[in-house]
Design a protein around this motif. Structure first.
Motif, PDB file in Angstrom:
ATOM      1  N   CYS A 161       0.738  -1.365  -0.001  1.00  0.00           N
ATOM      2  CA  CYS A 161       0.097  -0.033  -0.025  1.00  0.00           C
ATOM      3  C   CYS A 161       0.946   1.266  -0.141  1.00  0.00           C
ATOM      4  CB  CYS A 161      -0.871   0.150   1.096  1.00  0.00           C
ATOM      5  SG  CYS A 161      -0.079  -0.154   2.960  1.00  0.00           S
ATOM      6  N   THR A 162       0.223   2.340  -0.126  1.00  0.00           N
ATOM      7  CA  THR A 162       0.736   3.621  -0.172  1.00  0.00           C
ATOM      8  C   THR A 162       0.714   4.304   1.364  1.00  0.00           C
ATOM      9  OG1 THR A 162      -1.042   4.789  -1.262  1.00  0.00           O
ATOM     10  CG2 THR A 162       0.857   3.721  -2.637  1.00  0.00           C
ATOM     11  N   ASP A 163      -0.281   3.792   1.978  1.00  0.00           N
ATOM     12  CA  ASP A 163      -0.632   4.633   3.166  1.00  0.00           C
ATOM     13  C   ASP A 163      -1.294   3.849   3.912  1.00  0.00           C
ATOM     14  OD1 ASP A 163      -3.799   5.018   2.705  1.00  0.00           O
ATOM     15  OD2 ASP A 163      -2.917   6.078   0.751  1.00  0.00           O
ATOM     16  N   ARG A 164      -1.368   4.027   5.297  1.00  0.00           N
ATOM     17  CA  ARG A 164      -2.189   3.171   6.326  1.00  0.00           C
ATOM     18  C   ARG A 164      -2.897   4.266   7.107  1.00  0.00           C
ATOM     19  NH1 ARG A 164       0.496  -0.721  10.697  1.00  0.00           N
ATOM     20  NH2 ARG A 164      -1.069  -2.753  10.425  1.00  0.00           N
ATOM     21  N   LEU A 165      -2.628   4.334   8.345  1.00  0.00           N
ATOM     22  CA  LEU A 165      -2.864   5.657   9.130  1.00  0.00           C
ATOM     23  C   LEU A 165      -2.056   6.792   8.807  1.00  0.00           C
ATOM     24  CD1 LEU A 165      -4.037   3.981  12.525  1.00  0.00           C
ATOM     25  CD2 LEU A 165      -5.531   4.841  10.623  1.00  0.00           C
ATOM     26  N   ILE A 166      -0.829   6.381   8.062  1.00  0.00           N
ATOM     27  CA  ILE A 166      -0.016   7.316   7.625  1.00  0.00           C
ATOM     28  C   ILE A 166       0.342   7.237   6.361  1.00  0.00           C
ATOM     29  CG2 ILE A 166       0.902   8.186  10.075  1.00  0.00           C
ATOM     30  CD1 ILE A 166       3.367   6.425   9.313  1.00  0.00           C
ATOM     31  N   ALA A 167       0.868   8.438   5.644  1.00  0.00           N
ATOM     32  CA  ALA A 167       1.461   8.403   4.166  1.00  0.00           C
ATOM     33  C   ALA A 167       2.801   9.104   4.399  1.00  0.00           C
ATOM     34  CB  ALA A 167       0.474   8.641   3.166  1.00  0.00           C
ATOM     35  N   GLU A 187       2.713   1.001  13.504  1.00  0.00           N
ATOM     36  CA  GLU A 187       2.553  -0.068  13.156  1.00  0.00           C
ATOM     37  C   GLU A 187       1.621  -1.124  13.971  1.00  0.00           C
ATOM     38  OE1 GLU A 187       4.050  -2.161  10.656  1.00  0.00           O
ATOM     39  OE2 GLU A 187       4.357  -0.263   9.958  1.00  0.00           O
ATOM     40  N   ASN A 188       1.142  -0.701  15.179  1.00  0.00           N
ATOM     41  CA  ASN A 188       0.253  -1.173  15.847  1.00  0.00           C
ATOM     42  C   ASN A 188      -1.165  -1.145  15.337  1.00  0.00           C
ATOM     43  OD1 ASN A 188      -0.541   1.244  16.597  1.00  0.00           O
ATOM     44  ND2 ASN A 188      -0.321   1.174  18.509  1.00  0.00           N
ATOM     45  N   ALA A 189      -1.653  -0.626  14.163  1.00  0.00           N
ATOM     46  CA  ALA A 189      -2.568  -0.245  13.626  1.00  0.00           C
ATOM     47  C   ALA A 189      -3.746  -1.614  13.605  1.00  0.00           C
ATOM     48  CB  ALA A 189      -2.556   0.266  12.162  1.00  0.00           C
ATOM     49  N   ASP A 190      -3.163  -2.804  13.282  1.00  0.00           N
ATOM     50  CA  ASP A 190      -4.059  -3.690  12.821  1.00  0.00           C
ATOM     51  C   ASP A 190      -4.628  -4.475  14.263  1.00  0.00           C
ATOM     52  OD1 ASP A 190      -3.863  -3.539  10.294  1.00  0.00           O
ATOM     53  OD2 ASP A 190      -2.267  -5.274   9.937  1.00  0.00           O
ATOM     54  N   MET A 191      -3.963  -4.034  15.474  1.00  0.00           N
ATOM     55  CA  MET A 191      -4.488  -4.446  16.869  1.00  0.00           C
ATOM     56  C   MET A 191      -5.579  -3.811  17.087  1.00  0.00           C
ATOM     57  SD  MET A 191      -1.934  -4.311  20.215  1.00  0.00           S
ATOM     58  CE  MET A 191      -2.433  -2.519  20.350  1.00  0.00           C
ATOM     59  N   ASP A 238      -8.184   5.841  20.828  1.00  0.00           N
ATOM     60  CA  ASP A 238      -7.423   4.934  21.741  1.00  0.00           C
ATOM     61  C   ASP A 238      -5.969   4.674  21.123  1.00  0.00           C
ATOM     62  OD1 ASP A 238      -6.572   3.658  23.905  1.00  0.00           O
ATOM     63  OD2 ASP A 238      -7.526   1.873  23.464  1.00  0.00           O
ATOM     64  N   GLY A 239      -4.864   4.803  21.955  1.00  0.00           N
ATOM     65  CA  GLY A 239      -3.706   4.321  21.544  1.00  0.00           C
ATOM     66  C   GLY A 239      -2.671   5.113  20.393  1.00  0.00           C
ATOM     67  N   TYR A 240      -3.079   6.446  20.206  1.00  0.00           N
ATOM     68  CA  TYR A 240      -2.413   7.129  19.268  1.00  0.00           C
ATOM     69  C   TYR A 240      -1.166   7.467  19.896  1.00  0.00           C
ATOM     70  CZ  TYR A 240      -5.802   6.833  15.635  1.00  0.00           C
ATOM     71  OH  TYR A 240      -6.503   6.227  14.848  1.00  0.00           O
ATOM     72  N   PRO A 241       0.095   7.694  19.256  1.00  0.00           N
ATOM     73  CA  PRO A 241       1.230   8.272  19.828  1.00  0.00           C
ATOM     74  C   PRO A 241       1.332   9.700  20.172  1.00  0.00           C
ATOM     75  CG  PRO A 241       1.643   7.939  17.613  1.00  0.00           C
ATOM     76  CD  PRO A 241       0.150   7.204  17.936  1.00  0.00           C
ATOM     77  N   GLN A 242       2.206   9.836  21.208  1.00  0.00           N
ATOM     78  CA  GLN A 242       2.522  11.223  21.817  1.00  0.00           C
ATOM     79  C   GLN A 242       3.387  11.654  20.637  1.00  0.00           C
ATOM     80  OE1 GLN A 242       0.837  13.348  23.690  1.00  0.00           O
ATOM     81  NE2 GLN A 242      -0.665  11.492  23.895  1.00  0.00           N
ATOM     82  N   ILE A 290      -4.288  10.081   9.399  1.00  0.00           N
ATOM     83  CA  ILE A 290      -5.466  10.292   9.764  1.00  0.00           C
ATOM     84  C   ILE A 290      -5.620   9.565  11.417  1.00  0.00           C
ATOM     85  CG2 ILE A 290      -5.629   7.800   8.767  1.00  0.00           C
ATOM     86  CD1 ILE A 290      -8.354   8.587   8.006  1.00  0.00           C
ATOM     87  N   THR A 291      -6.361  10.264  11.946  1.00  0.00           N
ATOM     88  CA  THR A 291      -6.682   9.743  13.225  1.00  0.00           C
ATOM     89  C   THR A 291      -8.217   9.538  13.359  1.00  0.00           C
ATOM     90  OG1 THR A 291      -7.096  11.956  14.165  1.00  0.00           O
ATOM     91  CG2 THR A 291      -5.038  11.167  14.586  1.00  0.00           C
ATOM     92  N   ALA A 292      -8.761   8.283  13.875  1.00  0.00           N
ATOM     93  CA  ALA A 292     -10.107   7.902  14.030  1.00  0.00           C
ATOM     94  C   ALA A 292     -10.434   7.262  15.008  1.00  0.00           C
ATOM     95  CB  ALA A 292     -10.142   6.907  12.617  1.00  0.00           C
ATOM     96  N   MET A 293     -11.746   6.980  15.434  1.00  0.00           N
ATOM     97  CA  MET A 293     -12.034   6.335  16.636  1.00  0.00           C
ATOM     98  C   MET A 293     -11.585   4.960  16.609  1.00  0.00           C
ATOM     99  SD  MET A 293     -13.538   8.517  18.600  1.00  0.00           S
ATOM    100  CE  MET A 293     -14.458  10.152  18.495  1.00  0.00           C
ATOM    101  N   ARG A 294     -11.013   4.445  17.481  1.00  0.00           N
ATOM    102  CA  ARG A 294     -10.350   3.049  17.493  1.00  0.00           C
ATOM    103  C   ARG A 294     -10.459   2.566  18.932  1.00  0.00           C
ATOM    104  NH1 ARG A 294      -4.159   2.491  15.832  1.00  0.00           N
ATOM    105  NH2 ARG A 294      -3.394   3.608  17.488  1.00  0.00           N
ATOM    106  N   GLU A 295     -10.644   1.112  19.117  1.00  0.00           N
ATOM    107  CA  GLU A 295     -10.579   0.513  20.331  1.00  0.00           C
ATOM    108  C   GLU A 295      -9.806  -0.865  20.136  1.00  0.00           C
ATOM    109  OE1 GLU A 295     -14.508   0.170  21.415  1.00  0.00           O
ATOM    110  OE2 GLU A 295     -14.841   2.302  21.873  1.00  0.00           O
TER     111      GLU A 295
END
Length: 318
Positions: free
Chosen positions: A131-137, A177-181, A191-195, A213-218
């Motif tokens: 891919c070219t992007d995930r939660l980041i590009a 890299e924790n996006a699929d969790m 939840d879980g976005y880095p500082q 991109i930041t989105a709601m996630r649990e």
């Protein structure tokens, strides 16, 4: 869209309302599956380890075919290669849907991704994702753009700066890299976005820009990630970037991840190539040969892609 280059992050926060290599392994299917089942204490369902909302028979999954010369061409991610033996290729895309449908059914961390599915799947958790992007590009400032202000800049110095800045931002790549969790659909919190902060390693030449991109996630049930090993990498083809190795457990299924974020000289968007394999086994093909065999081209992104119209960025002030 006006974009600004920074030493660490240029974030665009978006609301959710908006491709045959020969097998290198001598293991038989039975040996692979036996080892996996013994490790996991029974039958394995690799489907549970796929990112949320990704299903091989889902309406957003389109199966791709190889060309007449035996190569798989995926223009959306700008990649062409020989499909590993007996693998199948699927492209996951969102399409033209309403903001409400997006929010209710789309995992923003894996839209517009090419999935290569092992013939041993789902009994064995093995797939490749490009891919070219995930939660980041990640975009790289073009050489020609830098020469506008630095007439004497050489290509060698330019590439040195890009390598420096990719390493400079390694922690930011790693942080996502924790996006699929996580699960995203129906989540009620971010939840879980880095500082973010400034890396304590040298200086940046401002050649790398992130769109985020930041989105709601649990966090998904029974899911976790190990420590991530990061190292610089360079292919014989000239592509270079970062390699990450770690294990990730999703819905109780633990898998090994071998991930590459690569810059292809002469292009702008970096590519992410992920090899996912069972924790008890290894890839059923030569991942290094696969990487070296990819031919990259400018991706033809669809309008629902995070980076659609990215080429226009260089018409804006930087």
């Amino acid at each position: 869209m006006r974009r600004r280059w920074t030493a660490f992050l240029a974030a665009v926060c978006l609301a959710l309302t908006a491709c045959s290599l020969s097998d290198s392994s001598s293991q038989t299917v039975q040996e692979i599956m036996s080892g996996v089942n013994e490790k996991n204490g029974g039958e394995t369902d690799g489907s549970a380890a796929l990112p949320e909302a990704v299903s091989l028979d889902g309406e957003r999954m389109s199966e791709l075919s190889v060309s007449a010369d035996g190569r798989l061409i995926c223009e959306q991610v700008g990649a062409s290669f020989e499909l590993p033996s007996d693998f199948k290729a699927y492209y996951y895309s969102v399409g033209d849907i309403s903001p409400k449908e997006y929010e209710e059914s789309v995992n923003p961390s894996c839209t517009n991704s090419l999935f290569l599915i092992s013939p041993y799947f789902p009994q064995v958790c093995e797939y490749v994702r490009v891919c070219t992007d995930r939660l980041i590009a990640a975009e790289i400032l073009p050489f020609e753009k830098m020469q506008e202000t630095e007439k004497s800049l050489t290509k060698e110095e330019y590439l040195r700066r890009v390598k420096n800045d990719i390493k400079y931002n390694a922690d930011y790549f790693k942080a996502f890299e924790n996006a699929d969790m996580y699960n995203y659909i129906g989540a009620k919190k971010k939840d879980g976005y880095p500082q973010t902060g400034t890396p304590d390693i040298g200086a940046s030449y401002n050649t790398v820009m992130f769109t985020t991109i930041t989105a709601m996630r649990e966090q998904a049930p029974d899911s976790e990630i190990s420590d991530i090993i990061c190292e610089e990498t360079e292919l014989d083809s000239g592509a270079f970037g970062l390699r990450f190795d770690y294990t990730l457990k999703r819905n109780g299924i633990k898998a090994k991840k071998e991930v590459y974020w690569l810059y292809i000289p002469g292009q702008t968007l970096m590519r992410r190539i992920e090899f996912t394999t069972d924790i008890s086994g290894k890839a059923s093909f030569d991942t290094k040969a696969f990487l070296e065999g990819i031919e990259f081209s400018a991706p033809k992104l669809s309008e629902d892609n995070l980076m659609y119209s990215y080429e226009q960025a260089w018409q804006d002030d930087t």
